[in-house]
Design a protein around this motif. Sequence first.
Motif, mmCIF file in Angstrom:
data_model
loop_
_atom_site.group_PDB
_atom_site.id
_atom_site.type_symbol
_atom_site.label_atom_id
_atom_site.label_comp_id
_atom_site.label_asym_id
_atom_site.label_seq_id
_atom_site.Cartn_x
_atom_site.Cartn_y
_atom_site.Cartn_z
ATOM 1 N N VAL A 163 2.958 -3.413 2.616
ATOM 2 C CA VAL A 163 2.872 -2.542 1.436
ATOM 3 C C VAL A 163 3.905 -1.412 1.444
ATOM 4 O O VAL A 163 4.062 -0.716 0.454
ATOM 5 C CB VAL A 163 1.453 -1.942 1.223
ATOM 6 C CG1 VAL A 163 0.424 -3.015 0.994
ATOM 7 C CG2 VAL A 163 1.057 -1.037 2.348
ATOM 8 N N PRO A 181 0.636 3.127 -0.801
ATOM 9 C CA PRO A 181 0.739 3.231 -2.262
ATOM 10 C C PRO A 181 -0.090 4.403 -2.770
ATOM 11 O O PRO A 181 -1.105 4.771 -2.179
ATOM 12 C CB PRO A 181 0.159 1.901 -2.765
ATOM 13 C CG PRO A 181 0.296 0.959 -1.615
ATOM 14 C CD PRO A 181 0.140 1.802 -0.377
ATOM 15 N N SER A 332 -3.340 -4.331 4.197
ATOM 16 C CA SER A 332 -3.916 -3.436 3.185
ATOM 17 C C SER A 332 -3.763 -1.992 3.637
ATOM 18 O O SER A 332 -3.871 -1.687 4.835
ATOM 19 C CB SER A 332 -5.404 -3.744 3.007
ATOM 20 O OG SER A 332 -6.051 -2.674 2.338
ATOM 21 N N ALA A 333 -3.538 -1.103 2.682
ATOM 22 C CA ALA A 333 -3.441 0.316 3.037
ATOM 23 C C ALA A 333 -4.831 0.928 3.198
ATOM 24 O O ALA A 333 -4.957 2.119 3.484
ATOM 25 C CB ALA A 333 -2.641 1.057 1.980
ATOM 26 N N MET A 334 -5.866 0.123 3.027
ATOM 27 C CA MET A 334 -7.261 0.504 3.320
ATOM 28 C C MET A 334 -7.739 1.710 2.523
ATOM 29 O O MET A 334 -8.556 2.485 2.997
ATOM 30 C CB MET A 334 -7.447 0.805 4.828
ATOM 31 C CG MET A 334 -6.975 -0.271 5.760
ATOM 32 S SD MET A 334 -8.063 -1.680 5.718
ATOM 33 C CE MET A 334 -7.267 -2.807 6.854
ATOM 34 N N GLN A 335 -7.239 1.869 1.310
ATOM 35 C CA GLN A 335 -7.713 3.020 0.542
ATOM 36 C C GLN A 335 -8.544 2.623 -0.672
ATOM 37 O O GLN A 335 -9.202 3.477 -1.257
ATOM 38 C CB GLN A 335 -6.593 3.972 0.118
ATOM 39 C CG GLN A 335 -5.206 3.391 0.174
ATOM 40 C CD GLN A 335 -4.129 4.374 -0.194
ATOM 41 O OE1 GLN A 335 -4.222 5.559 0.130
ATOM 42 N NE2 GLN A 335 -3.102 3.905 -0.852
ATOM 43 N N CYS A 336 -8.509 1.348 -1.063
ATOM 44 C CA CYS A 336 -9.331 0.902 -2.187
ATOM 45 C C CYS A 336 -10.348 -0.097 -1.642
ATOM 46 O O CYS A 336 -9.967 -1.036 -0.924
ATOM 47 C CB CYS A 336 -8.488 0.205 -3.252
ATOM 48 S SG CYS A 336 -6.998 1.108 -3.721
ATOM 49 N N CYS A 339 -9.834 -3.948 -1.940
ATOM 50 C CA CYS A 339 -8.701 -4.413 -1.133
ATOM 51 C C CYS A 339 -9.095 -4.383 0.346
ATOM 52 O O CYS A 339 -8.948 -5.368 1.071
ATOM 53 C CB CYS A 339 -7.485 -3.527 -1.402
ATOM 54 S SG CYS A 339 -5.998 -4.014 -0.523
ATOM 55 N N GLY A 377 -7.329 -2.966 -7.306
ATOM 56 C CA GLY A 377 -6.684 -2.028 -6.379
ATOM 57 C C GLY A 377 -5.780 -1.087 -7.141
ATOM 58 O O GLY A 377 -5.482 -1.308 -8.318
ATOM 59 N N ALA A 378 -5.360 -0.032 -6.450
ATOM 60 C CA ALA A 378 -4.426 0.894 -7.087
ATOM 61 C C ALA A 378 -3.051 0.242 -7.210
ATOM 62 O O ALA A 378 -2.264 0.598 -8.075
ATOM 63 C CB ALA A 378 -4.330 2.183 -6.277
ATOM 64 N N CYS A 379 -2.748 -0.706 -6.315
ATOM 65 C CA CYS A 379 -1.492 -1.445 -6.448
ATOM 66 C C CYS A 379 -1.823 -2.933 -6.541
ATOM 67 O O CYS A 379 -2.993 -3.321 -6.525
ATOM 68 C CB CYS A 379 -0.554 -1.138 -5.273
ATOM 69 S SG CYS A 379 -0.955 -2.019 -3.755
ATOM 70 N N HIS A 381 -1.501 -5.312 -4.477
ATOM 71 C CA HIS A 381 -1.698 -6.029 -3.214
ATOM 72 C C HIS A 381 -2.851 -7.041 -3.282
ATOM 73 O O HIS A 381 -2.663 -8.216 -2.961
ATOM 74 C CB HIS A 381 -1.888 -5.022 -2.078
ATOM 75 C CG HIS A 381 -1.842 -5.637 -0.718
ATOM 76 N ND1 HIS A 381 -0.711 -6.217 -0.193
ATOM 77 C CD2 HIS A 381 -2.805 -5.782 0.220
ATOM 78 C CE1 HIS A 381 -0.984 -6.692 1.014
ATOM 79 N NE2 HIS A 381 -2.244 -6.442 1.291
ATOM 80 N N PRO A 382 -4.050 -6.617 -3.717
ATOM 81 C CA PRO A 382 -5.132 -7.595 -3.764
ATOM 82 C C PRO A 382 -4.883 -8.716 -4.775
ATOM 83 O O PRO A 382 -5.274 -9.866 -4.534
ATOM 84 C CB PRO A 382 -6.366 -6.770 -4.148
ATOM 85 C CG PRO A 382 -5.872 -5.450 -4.591
ATOM 86 C CD PRO A 382 -4.507 -5.250 -4.056
HETATM 87 S S1 SF4 Z 1 -4.856 -1.988 -3.462
HETATM 88 FE FE1 SF4 Z 1 -2.899 -1.174 -2.777
HETATM 89 S S2 SF4 Z 1 -3.325 1.026 -2.701
HETATM 90 FE FE2 SF4 Z 1 -5.323 0.041 -2.678
HETATM 91 S S3 SF4 Z 1 -5.836 -0.260 -0.504
HETATM 92 FE FE3 SF4 Z 1 -4.802 -2.119 -1.211
HETATM 93 S S4 SF4 Z 1 -2.699 -1.824 -0.627
HETATM 94 FE FE4 SF4 Z 1 -3.660 0.208 -0.619
#
Ligand code: SF4
Length: 419
Positions: A163, A181, A332-336, A339, A377-379, A381-382
């Motif tokens: 990411v 992200p 994953s950035a593990m914030q959502c 995701c 997700g915010a981005c 990725h998922p």
């Molecule tokens: S959807 Fe994007 S911003 Fe959210 S946890 Fe996954 S990688 Fe991070």
Amino acid sequence: MGTTQPVTQPTERLLAGPPLDGRAEALHAHTTRLGALPHVPAVQMIAALEATGLRGRGGAGFPVGRKWRAIHDQPGLGVPVIVANGAEGEPESAKDRVLMAHRPHLVIDGALLAARTLGADRVELYLGREHTAAVRAMKGAVEERLKSDRKLLHVIEAPTGYVAGESTAVVHYLNSKDARPMLTPPRMSERGVRNRPTLVQNVESLAQVALIARYGADWFRDAGRGKDRGTGLVTIAGPVRHEGVAEIELGTPLAELVEMAGGLTGNPKAVLIGGYFGTWAPIESVWGMPLEPESLKAAGLTFGCGLVRIVDERTCGVGYSARIMDFLAAGSAMQCGPCKYGLADLAEASGRVAGMGAKATDLYDIGRWTALVTGRGACRHPDGAAQQMSTALAVFADDFASHADRRRCLAASLIGAYR
Ligand code: SF4
Ligand SMILES: Cc1cc2nc3c(=O)[nH]c(=O)nc-3n(C[C@H](O)[C@H](O)[C@H](O)COP(=O)(O)O)c2cc1C
């Protein structure tokens, strides 16, 4: 896998020039071959980009001219910043690092053109730190530039990770050294690096711009066999004689690309097009398919980062797809929540199926969860991870069913048959 070896062939524009032998083309050779970077007035440059129809080559395929115009037509929001995205976190893609390692000045020309056109005072060359040859070439190329240009250019060694190349993660890293992200992404054309209008553009996209500035839109559109014009860099991997990076006319059929790569060395079964966020397709359905975004989209497929990964009949598609899911879940950035937890659940369930230890509901759950995580997700990725998984479920349906029943791996049993 030898994905860093370039595959040479005739339709080369970005990769034309001296042999692709691991050495970067020096500034003197670059300007002798292509001429100095021309001065193109901003309005003309943006009009030319719009006329080419050039789409970004980082994966999302957004029109480059439209992105430049969004910044150009909104003066008064601050001095813009240009970011050349050379993170290339996609594990099987090598096109950006091959380009930068051999033709760094094309990328720098494109980034400088963006800076001149948009009035930027800063160019961030955001490079995946693990791609050492590319980083070395780009640093060397910056050193060769005039002092006035050197003051603009900043090499940033980006952290490793899938990411880290996502555009808001890039901006976040440049602002705060945290390559995650942004949860509420700003409109980049208004507020990005240091709260200034920011253009994040893939390094191949910028290299294309460097040629368009010299030769014009008509020349660019002269290459190409489908709606999307020009050439593009692709990475071909799998049972072909020469795995690696090739430059193709957009619209070149997959069969021809395979020929360029020296032909098949196995019996192909399926292909993953567009990277780990991409789409699987049965080989027979795409063998004659033009490799360009529009034609692929019409068939429900994606061009993405230009990765073409073929698997042969003795490769377990279930295992391949599960390993990709595992990699993406770990990335994953593990914030959502969807995701963080959804991809982890998908990785576990598909891992169990691949390893012949499926629970009764796993196959059903995998199908359900891919739909549940999409768009959550915010981005993206998922969404990308789910797309890879859901197309694998369809293309390797028999294999998934056989694994889920804990019966046998169809690919492994073929290996047995060959013995
Ligand atoms: S959807 Fe994007 S911003 Fe959210 S946890 Fe996954 S990688 Fe991070
Ligand atoms: C998870 C994720 C990873 C990405 N990684 C990259 C990358 O490594 N390099 C890249 O150029 N674009 C990457 N992108 C796309 C960027 O967000 C962005 O669209 C691109 O850099 C814009 O350049 P382009 O318009 O020239 O393609 C990624 C996107 C996502 C969702």
